[in-house]
Design a protein around this motif. Sequence first.
Motif, PDB file in Angstrom:
ATOM      1  N   VAL A  23       0.871  -1.275   0.014  1.00  0.00           N
ATOM      2  CA  VAL A  23      -0.202  -0.127   0.045  1.00  0.00           C
ATOM      3  C   VAL A  23       0.843   1.222   0.006  1.00  0.00           C
ATOM      4  O   VAL A  23       0.606   2.304  -0.764  1.00  0.00           O
ATOM      5  CB  VAL A  23      -1.039   0.026   1.230  1.00  0.00           C
ATOM      6  N   GLU A  27       0.997   4.121  -2.896  1.00  0.00           N
ATOM      7  CA  GLU A  27       0.603   5.526  -2.612  1.00  0.00           C
ATOM      8  C   GLU A  27       1.864   6.409  -2.918  1.00  0.00           C
ATOM      9  O   GLU A  27       1.251   7.501  -3.490  1.00  0.00           O
ATOM     10  CB  GLU A  27       0.430   5.602  -1.036  1.00  0.00           C
ATOM     11  N   VAL A  49      -6.663   9.742  -0.089  1.00  0.00           N
ATOM     12  CA  VAL A  49      -7.426   8.916   0.995  1.00  0.00           C
ATOM     13  C   VAL A  49      -8.169   7.990   0.291  1.00  0.00           C
ATOM     14  O   VAL A  49      -8.413   6.912   0.640  1.00  0.00           O
ATOM     15  CB  VAL A  49      -8.109  10.112   1.624  1.00  0.00           C
ATOM     16  N   LEU A  50      -8.836   8.242  -0.776  1.00  0.00           N
ATOM     17  CA  LEU A  50      -9.781   7.376  -1.505  1.00  0.00           C
ATOM     18  C   LEU A  50      -9.001   6.122  -2.218  1.00  0.00           C
ATOM     19  O   LEU A  50      -9.626   5.050  -2.005  1.00  0.00           O
ATOM     20  CB  LEU A  50     -10.383   8.383  -2.884  1.00  0.00           C
ATOM     21  N   PHE A  52      -6.235   4.969  -0.795  1.00  0.00           N
ATOM     22  CA  PHE A  52      -5.888   4.282   0.519  1.00  0.00           C
ATOM     23  C   PHE A  52      -6.977   3.322   0.876  1.00  0.00           C
ATOM     24  O   PHE A  52      -6.992   2.045   1.002  1.00  0.00           O
ATOM     25  CB  PHE A  52      -5.532   5.173   1.481  1.00  0.00           C
ATOM     26  N   VAL A  53      -8.331   3.763   0.850  1.00  0.00           N
ATOM     27  CA  VAL A  53      -9.615   3.079   1.212  1.00  0.00           C
ATOM     28  C   VAL A  53      -9.746   1.848   0.121  1.00  0.00           C
ATOM     29  O   VAL A  53     -10.224   0.866   0.510  1.00  0.00           O
ATOM     30  CB  VAL A  53     -10.830   3.938   1.119  1.00  0.00           C
ATOM     31  N   ALA A  54      -9.414   2.167  -1.108  1.00  0.00           N
ATOM     32  CA  ALA A  54      -9.752   1.193  -2.023  1.00  0.00           C
ATOM     33  C   ALA A  54      -8.777   0.198  -2.089  1.00  0.00           C
ATOM     34  O   ALA A  54      -9.028  -1.045  -2.174  1.00  0.00           O
ATOM     35  CB  ALA A  54      -9.850   1.749  -3.453  1.00  0.00           C
ATOM     36  N   VAL A  56      -7.176  -0.740   0.779  1.00  0.00           N
ATOM     37  CA  VAL A  56      -7.225  -1.553   2.205  1.00  0.00           C
ATOM     38  C   VAL A  56      -8.447  -2.634   1.714  1.00  0.00           C
ATOM     39  O   VAL A  56      -8.410  -3.660   2.061  1.00  0.00           O
ATOM     40  CB  VAL A  56      -7.535  -0.620   3.109  1.00  0.00           C
ATOM     41  N   GLY A  57      -9.528  -2.132   1.154  1.00  0.00           N
ATOM     42  CA  GLY A  57     -10.774  -3.036   0.583  1.00  0.00           C
ATOM     43  C   GLY A  57     -10.229  -4.107  -0.417  1.00  0.00           C
ATOM     44  O   GLY A  57     -10.638  -5.296  -0.028  1.00  0.00           O
TER      45      GLY A  57
END
Length: 104
Positions: A23, A27, A49-50, A52-54, A56-57
């Motif tokens: 990640v 990034e 941030v978007l 990162f969320v994607a 992690v999912g």
Amino acid sequence: MQSIFDTLVGFILTLLGLIVAAVTFVELLVRTALGSIGIHGPIQTILLVLLFVALVGLSLRVFGRLLAVLLTAAFLVYLLHALLGIPHTIPMQSIPQQDKTVSF
């Protein structure tokens, strides 16, 4: 029993470390690419941030079952360890106390 538990915890921590490294790598690549095309400041932060969320999912979808199996195995080993009453530490040979002074 303790070595099995330690091995499972090691696998879990290694898997999480690999996920965090991947990640972070993605990034940094995206941050560099956004900076090179002129996107800076709050817009870059929102996009990261978007992302990162994607990520992690995505990592939970890819590694979620493996992580669940490892956590379940670790909890079962810990439960067996607690139920069998095996001591957590091995008794050490005691060394008699000697009077020692340290002077400076």
